[in-house]
Design a protein around this motif. Structure first.
Motif, PDB file in Angstrom:
ATOM      1  N   TYR A  94      -0.441  -4.253  15.129  1.00  0.00           N
ATOM      2  CA  TYR A  94       0.321  -4.635  13.943  1.00  0.00           C
ATOM      3  C   TYR A  94       1.054  -5.942  14.249  1.00  0.00           C
ATOM      4  O   TYR A  94       1.723  -6.071  15.268  1.00  0.00           O
ATOM      5  N   VAL A  95       0.905  -6.909  13.358  1.00  0.00           N
ATOM      6  CA  VAL A  95       1.441  -8.251  13.576  1.00  0.00           C
ATOM      7  C   VAL A  95       2.678  -8.508  12.715  1.00  0.00           C
ATOM      8  O   VAL A  95       3.629  -9.147  13.158  1.00  0.00           O
ATOM      9  N   ALA A  96       2.669  -7.999  11.485  1.00  0.00           N
ATOM     10  CA  ALA A  96       3.775  -8.218  10.551  1.00  0.00           C
ATOM     11  C   ALA A  96       3.823  -7.034   9.583  1.00  0.00           C
ATOM     12  O   ALA A  96       2.818  -6.350   9.389  1.00  0.00           O
ATOM     13  N   PRO A  97       4.980  -6.792   8.982  1.00  0.00           N
ATOM     14  CA  PRO A  97       5.072  -5.672   8.041  1.00  0.00           C
ATOM     15  C   PRO A  97       4.468  -6.005   6.683  1.00  0.00           C
ATOM     16  O   PRO A  97       4.386  -7.165   6.284  1.00  0.00           O
ATOM     17  N   ALA A  98       4.049  -4.954   6.000  1.00  0.00           N
ATOM     18  CA  ALA A  98       3.655  -5.061   4.594  1.00  0.00           C
ATOM     19  C   ALA A  98       4.712  -4.304   3.795  1.00  0.00           C
ATOM     20  O   ALA A  98       5.305  -3.342   4.289  1.00  0.00           O
ATOM     21  N   LEU A  99       4.927  -4.727   2.569  1.00  0.00           N
ATOM     22  CA  LEU A  99       5.965  -4.142   1.725  1.00  0.00           C
ATOM     23  C   LEU A  99       5.372  -3.573   0.445  1.00  0.00           C
ATOM     24  O   LEU A  99       4.254  -3.919   0.050  1.00  0.00           O
ATOM     25  N   GLU A 100       6.151  -2.733  -0.208  1.00  0.00           N
ATOM     26  CA  GLU A 100       5.734  -2.196  -1.503  1.00  0.00           C
ATOM     27  C   GLU A 100       5.362  -3.352  -2.425  1.00  0.00           C
ATOM     28  O   GLU A 100       6.068  -4.359  -2.495  1.00  0.00           O
ATOM     29  N   GLY A 101       4.228  -3.229  -3.088  1.00  0.00           N
ATOM     30  CA  GLY A 101       3.746  -4.269  -3.999  1.00  0.00           C
ATOM     31  C   GLY A 101       2.770  -5.235  -3.366  1.00  0.00           C
ATOM     32  O   GLY A 101       2.086  -5.964  -4.089  1.00  0.00           O
ATOM     33  N   ASP A 102       2.714  -5.251  -2.039  1.00  0.00           N
ATOM     34  CA  ASP A 102       1.745  -6.141  -1.382  1.00  0.00           C
ATOM     35  C   ASP A 102       0.331  -5.630  -1.621  1.00  0.00           C
ATOM     36  O   ASP A 102       0.079  -4.430  -1.610  1.00  0.00           O
ATOM     37  N   GLU A 103      -0.581  -6.557  -1.841  1.00  0.00           N
ATOM     38  CA  GLU A 103      -2.013  -6.250  -1.940  1.00  0.00           C
ATOM     39  C   GLU A 103      -2.619  -6.613  -0.592  1.00  0.00           C
ATOM     40  O   GLU A 103      -2.623  -7.782  -0.209  1.00  0.00           O
ATOM     41  N   LEU A 104      -3.107  -5.601   0.127  1.00  0.00           N
ATOM     42  CA  LEU A 104      -3.701  -5.849   1.431  1.00  0.00           C
ATOM     43  C   LEU A 104      -5.203  -6.013   1.313  1.00  0.00           C
ATOM     44  O   LEU A 104      -5.851  -5.345   0.503  1.00  0.00           O
TER      45      LEU A 104
END
Length: 153
Positions: A94-104
């Protein structure tokens, strides 16, 4: 294309038919809101939006959901040749966090295939291209196909 035997399909048609057969049986990926954006021999691109219920106590996307997205992209890439394949080993950084609403976006690329084995690299990025995680999957072919071949019963 759906009525063609595997032996009559182009590599791209075969990869698409394999992904459709897998997708139809993949309740987990569908329920998590994943979408197959692209499929080709040894490659796939799968997207997923991070929802509130996917976030942990830190307010960031739970790593298990990011892993699941990468693992699904890996599965569609390594099963694109009409030989059933399963994960033999996987690792993620894992390099960086993802947040609610992010499209991965998970983009899988074959590194090599040898014998019944394969190695695939999957990059998980946010919609803006920023890297979230790097995943490497090792596959192992097992018995069976996704699309019938000529002479198959």
């Amino acid at each position: 294309m759906t009525n063609k035997l595997a032996d009559e399909m182009s590599p791209e048609e075969l990869a698409t038919a394999c992904s459709k057969a897998m997708w139809d049986a993949d309740e987990a990926s569908r329920r998590m809101g994943m979408v197959i954006e692209h499929i080709a021999p040894g490659r796939s691109k799968v997207t997923m939006a991070i929802t509130k219920w996917m976030c942990n106590g830190h307010g960031t996307a739970h790593g298990g959901f990011i892993f699941a997205l990468a693992d699904s992209a890996f599965a569609f890439a390594c099963n694109s040749y009409n030989a059933r394949a399963v994960a033999q080993h996987c690792s993620i950084t894992y390099v960086a966090p993802a947040l609610e609403g992010d499209e991965l976006v998970a983009s899988a690329q074959e590194v090599t295939r040898f014998g019944r084995n394969g190695i695939y690299d999957i990059r998980v990025c946010k919609q803006d291209g920023n890297l979230i995680a790097e995943f490497r999957g090792h596959s192992r072919q097992v018995r069976g196909t996704h699309v019938p071949e000529e002479g198959a019963e």
